[in-house]
Design a protein around this motif. Structure first.
Motif, mmCIF file in Angstrom:
data_model
loop_
_atom_site.group_PDB
_atom_site.id
_atom_site.type_symbol
_atom_site.label_atom_id
_atom_site.label_comp_id
_atom_site.label_asym_id
_atom_site.label_seq_id
_atom_site.Cartn_x
_atom_site.Cartn_y
_atom_site.Cartn_z
ATOM 1 N N ILE A 7 40.121 54.002 46.273
ATOM 2 C CA ILE A 7 40.330 54.269 47.692
ATOM 3 C C ILE A 7 41.246 53.213 48.312
ATOM 4 N N SER A 8 42.199 53.684 49.093
ATOM 5 C CA SER A 8 43.060 52.784 49.872
ATOM 6 C C SER A 8 43.178 53.328 51.288
ATOM 7 N N PHE A 9 43.486 52.415 52.219
ATOM 8 C CA PHE A 9 43.632 52.813 53.618
ATOM 9 C C PHE A 9 44.539 51.810 54.304
ATOM 10 N N ASN A 10 45.563 52.317 54.974
ATOM 11 C CA ASN A 10 46.437 51.419 55.728
ATOM 12 C C ASN A 10 46.716 51.991 57.108
ATOM 13 N N VAL A 11 47.124 51.108 57.988
ATOM 14 C CA VAL A 11 47.461 51.502 59.355
ATOM 15 C C VAL A 11 48.856 50.994 59.673
ATOM 16 N N VAL A 12 49.490 51.657 60.646
ATOM 17 C CA VAL A 12 50.827 51.256 61.083
ATOM 18 C C VAL A 12 50.767 50.962 62.578
ATOM 19 N N ASP A 13 51.215 49.769 62.955
ATOM 20 C CA ASP A 13 51.287 49.420 64.367
ATOM 21 C C ASP A 13 52.655 48.804 64.655
ATOM 22 N N ILE A 20 44.392 47.802 54.785
ATOM 23 C CA ILE A 20 43.021 47.390 55.094
ATOM 24 C C ILE A 20 42.161 47.484 53.835
ATOM 25 N N ILE A 21 42.210 48.642 53.186
ATOM 26 C CA ILE A 21 41.553 48.859 51.899
ATOM 27 C C ILE A 21 42.654 49.057 50.866
ATOM 28 N N LYS A 22 42.632 48.277 49.788
ATOM 29 C CA LYS A 22 43.761 48.285 48.864
ATOM 30 C C LYS A 22 43.491 49.063 47.581
ATOM 31 N N ASP A 23 42.299 48.915 47.020
ATOM 32 C CA ASP A 23 41.967 49.670 45.804
ATOM 33 C C ASP A 23 40.488 49.450 45.513
ATOM 34 N N ILE A 24 39.672 50.336 46.038
ATOM 35 C CA ILE A 24 38.221 50.174 45.880
ATOM 36 C C ILE A 24 37.636 51.348 45.107
ATOM 37 N N ASP A 204 19.074 47.166 46.045
ATOM 38 C CA ASP A 204 19.143 47.351 44.593
ATOM 39 C C ASP A 204 20.411 46.701 44.041
ATOM 40 N N GLU A 205 21.514 46.894 44.785
ATOM 41 C CA GLU A 205 22.803 46.346 44.360
ATOM 42 C C GLU A 205 23.521 45.733 45.556
ATOM 43 N N ILE A 206 24.417 44.803 45.257
ATOM 44 C CA ILE A 206 25.256 44.180 46.280
ATOM 45 C C ILE A 206 26.711 44.287 45.845
ATOM 46 N N ALA A 207 27.564 44.683 46.783
ATOM 47 C CA ALA A 207 29.008 44.680 46.540
ATOM 48 C C ALA A 207 29.655 43.706 47.513
ATOM 49 N N ILE A 208 30.478 42.817 47.010
ATOM 50 C CA ILE A 208 31.213 41.875 47.846
ATOM 51 C C ILE A 208 32.643 42.386 47.988
ATOM 52 N N ILE A 209 33.045 42.621 49.238
ATOM 53 C CA ILE A 209 34.389 43.124 49.515
ATOM 54 C C ILE A 209 35.154 42.080 50.318
ATOM 55 N N ALA A 210 36.352 41.769 49.855
ATOM 56 C CA ALA A 210 37.222 40.807 50.540
ATOM 57 C C ALA A 210 38.666 41.194 50.299
ATOM 58 N N ASP A 211 39.484 41.054 51.328
ATOM 59 C CA ASP A 211 40.921 41.356 51.230
ATOM 60 C C ASP A 211 41.192 42.765 50.730
ATOM 61 N N TYR A 213 39.506 44.547 48.531
ATOM 62 C CA TYR A 213 39.107 44.803 47.147
ATOM 63 C C TYR A 213 37.616 44.535 46.957
ATOM 64 N N VAL A 214 37.034 45.138 45.924
ATOM 65 C CA VAL A 214 35.684 44.767 45.491
ATOM 66 C C VAL A 214 35.810 43.527 44.619
ATOM 67 N N LYS A 215 35.301 42.399 45.125
ATOM 68 C CA LYS A 215 35.375 41.159 44.367
ATOM 69 C C LYS A 215 34.245 41.042 43.348
ATOM 70 N N LYS A 216 33.105 41.667 43.668
ATOM 71 C CA LYS A 216 31.946 41.594 42.774
ATOM 72 C C LYS A 216 30.999 42.718 43.138
ATOM 73 N N ILE A 217 30.407 43.353 42.151
ATOM 74 C CA ILE A 217 29.366 44.345 42.397
ATOM 75 C C ILE A 217 28.382 44.299 41.242
ATOM 76 N N GLY A 218 27.098 44.410 41.572
ATOM 77 C CA GLY A 218 26.097 44.359 40.517
ATOM 78 C C GLY A 218 24.691 44.338 41.085
ATOM 79 N N PRO A 219 23.700 44.193 40.225
ATOM 80 C CA PRO A 219 22.310 44.146 40.678
ATOM 81 C C PRO A 219 22.079 42.992 41.655
ATOM 82 N N GLN A 220 21.200 43.208 42.619
ATOM 83 C CA GLN A 220 20.905 42.193 43.631
ATOM 84 C C GLN A 220 20.496 40.878 42.995
#
Length: 238
Positions: A7-13, A20-24, A204-211, A213-220
């Motif tokens: 998934i990606s998402f960008n905006v134009v201003d 905003i979302i680059k590759d998740i 159950d699980e935690i996903a860390i999103i920064a910049d 991207y998903v930086k880390k995902i896994g069991p809590q």
């Protein structure tokens, strides 16, 4: 099951195009409780809105129970059993809590069923059932009522965008207990955007999103200690 594929998402201003979302890519299995966390501005709330259909991705696919819902509207996704709770829930002057629960359910609910939903989110049904959903309710009260309305819908996937925002400590404690109860007794999947340790600890699980991207995902039990260690080391993660 929810699947996000590249998934990606960008905006134009006026400053140009911004990603905003680059590759998740991530998956939420049926009945699982995922907390999405990470630095402010990393794309967490945007991702929640993309799942619900409030925003449309500029790339990638959203798959729900083997159906591509990438181009479906909010209403169409709601009919498939997906629900969304805002950071700041709307208020409706002239509409009672009981009316709101009935609207969420799709038909009038018996009083005892309305009371059961309110009790599950820590509200005394006799005090709240006939109150208006207006400015007389505190931030914590309106958020718990919104959780009750999502419960009344009998969802397959509930999305909560920073439910702790703007509420007092007592209300936050009640929210955590509500999420614990939903996680233990109901079969729906939950995605919660949150910075709060207590919410992360019951996932159950935690996903860390920064910049974007998903930086880390896994069991809590794996991700949470690493997250706290990173915070202790540099005191910059929030």
């Amino acid at each position: 099951m929810l699947e996000l594929k590249h998934i990606s998402f960008n905006v134009v201003d006026e400053k140009g195009e911004k990603d905003i979302i680059k590759d998740i890519s991530l998956t939420v299995e049926d009945g699982k409780f995922l907390v999405i966390t990470g630095p402010n501005g990393g794309g967490k709330s945007t991702l929640a809105k993309l799942i619900m259909g409030i925003e449309k991705p500029t790339g990638g696919q959203i798959i729900w129970n083997d159906q591509d819902i990438t181009d479906l509207s909010i209403t169409e996704r709601a009919k498939l059993g997906i629900g969304y709770a805002f950071q700041h829930p709307p208020r409706f002057k002239g509409l009672s809590v009981r009316d709101l629960l009935g609207i969420a359910h799709g038909s009038d609910l018996p009083e005892d069923q309305c009371c059961a939903y309110l009790t599950q989110v820590g509200l005394c049904s006799k005090d709240y059932l006939n109150r208006q959903v207006d400015s007389s309710l505190s931030g914590g009260e309106i958020k718990r009522i919104e959780i009750a309305t999502l419960m009344a819908r009998d969802l397959q996937l509930a999305i909560y965008d920073e439910p702790e925002a703007g509420i007092d400590l007592w209300s936050f404690n009640m929210l955590v207990e509500s999420f614990k109860g939903i996680s233990k007794t109901r079969k729906e999947s939950m995605v919660i955007i949150s910075h709060q340790e207590r919410i992360m600890k019951i996932a159950d699980e935690i996903a860390i999103i920064a910049d974007g991207y998903v930086k880390k995902i896994g069991p809590q039990e794996e991700v949470f200690p690493e997250l706290m260690a990173e915070f202790d080391n540099n005191c910059s993660f929030r």
